[in-house]
Design an enzyme around this catalytic site. Structure first.
Site, PDB file in Angstrom:
ATOM      1  N   GLU A 183      -3.962   2.161  -7.751  1.00  0.00           N
ATOM      2  CA  GLU A 183      -4.364   3.074  -6.486  1.00  0.00           C
ATOM      3  C   GLU A 183      -3.469   4.276  -6.906  1.00  0.00           C
ATOM      4  O   GLU A 183      -2.353   4.398  -6.267  1.00  0.00           O
ATOM      5  CB  GLU A 183      -4.177   2.535  -5.064  1.00  0.00           C
ATOM      6  N   HIS A 188       0.940  -1.359   0.035  1.00  0.00           N
ATOM      7  CA  HIS A 188      -0.174   0.054  -0.179  1.00  0.00           C
ATOM      8  C   HIS A 188       0.897   1.026  -0.081  1.00  0.00           C
ATOM      9  O   HIS A 188       1.904   1.196   0.526  1.00  0.00           O
ATOM     10  CB  HIS A 188      -0.914  -0.015   1.293  1.00  0.00           C
TER      11      HIS A 188
HETATM   12  P1  13P Z   1      -9.805   5.917   0.043  1.00  0.00           P
HETATM   13  O1  13P Z   1     -10.976   5.004  -0.604  1.00  0.00           O
HETATM   14  O2  13P Z   1      -9.985   6.618   1.262  1.00  0.00           O
HETATM   15  O3  13P Z   1      -9.265   7.042  -1.135  1.00  0.00           O
HETATM   16  O4  13P Z   1      -8.669   5.134   0.166  1.00  0.00           O
HETATM   17  C1  13P Z   1      -7.971   4.255  -0.829  1.00  0.00           C
HETATM   18  C2  13P Z   1      -7.100   3.175  -0.461  1.00  0.00           C
HETATM   19  O5  13P Z   1      -6.226   3.723  -0.025  1.00  0.00           O
HETATM   20  C3  13P Z   1      -7.456   1.972  -0.092  1.00  0.00           C
HETATM   21  O6  13P Z   1      -6.621   1.147   0.168  1.00  0.00           O
END
Ligand code: 13P
Length: 244
Positions: free
Chosen positions: A161, A89
């Site tokens: 992401e 992450h």
């Molecule tokens: P948000 O949905 O709060 O933007 O976070 C995304 C995330 O980092 C999920 O791992």
């Protein structure tokens, strides 16, 4: 793993025990789907086990088992029938200097215990502005998946992401996501020959935008942060993606 869409809730580290109790009262009643994977803070995991959804870790250690103070190993996870772990992450890459090499070791250790990993990749705003998204994603994939056989890749789910989209309410356009997901699939195919990698999107997914995001034709589901900590919002997202 079946070819159904999945929704992963990354509860991160914001909820306290009162929040968790209230949250569980709703979700334990309402969620009955093995395609929903909830990743609580590790101290609260026991409260989430043996329900009608899956439980995942937000992080995992890079060796299968042993004396590693403060860490959770794949051996421990599978002893609780926890089969999923988020790895790489951006919050861990940024705040804990987690490198692609460490992430690669975590993936190998988890898959050796037959776990599934949700590998997070994505560019920062600066990298996006410098038109380096593809380059960054390729580097992250090549390094994190280094040495994995096709059989091992079956246990990998990629979560795209973009760092700049996390918790900001700014998301890429549908076209941009579609293009990047296609790129990710192509890179995985090029480096390994594996053609069926699942790619999720994560970053400011909520109950209002999920309908549109769910139209992306090559997407296998979503990794949800903030909105997954609000039971009502999370249920609406699940309903849109899975229970239809
Ligand atoms: P948000 O949905 O709060 O933007 O976070 C995304 C995330 O980092 C999920 O791992």
């Amino acid at each position: 793993m079946e070819n159904k869409k999945i929704v992963v809730g990354n509860l991160k580290s914001t909820m306290n025990i009162e929040d968790v109790s209230k949250y569980l009262q709703v979700i334990n009643k309402e969620i009955a789907s093995k395609e929903v994977i909830i990743c609580p803070s590790s101290i609260y995991i026991p409260y989430f086990l043996k329900k009608n959804y899956q439980v995942g870790l937000q992080n995992i250690f890079l060796d299968e088992g042993g004396p590693y103070t403060g860490e959770i190993t794949p051996t421990q996870a599978v002893s609780l029938e926890i089969r999923y772990a988020i790895v790489g992450h951006s919050e861990r890459r940024i705040h804990l200097n987690e490198t692609d090499e460490i992430i690669n070791k975590k993936i190998v250790a988890a898959i050796n215990k037959n776990m599934y990993v949700i590998l997070c990749i994505g560019e920062t705003l600066e990298e996006k502005e410098m038109l380096r998204t593809d380059m960054v994603i390729r580097r992250q994939l090549v390094n994190a998946l280094n040495g994995l056989s096709i059989d091992m890749l079956y246990n990998v789910i990629i979560a795209y992401e973009p760092v700049w989209a996390i918790g900001t309410n700014n998301i890429p356009s549908i076209k941009e996501i579609e293009k990047t997901v296609e790129y990710i699939k192509n890179v995985v195919k090029q480096i390994s020959g594996y053609e069926d990698i699942k790619v999720l999107y994560g970053g400011s997914v909520n109950e209002h935008n999920v309908k549109e995001l769910n139209k992306i034709n090559n997407i296998s589901g979503f990794l949800v942060g903030g909105a997954s900590t609000k039971a009502d919002s999370f249920l609406k997202i699940i309903d849109e993606v899975i229970q239809k």
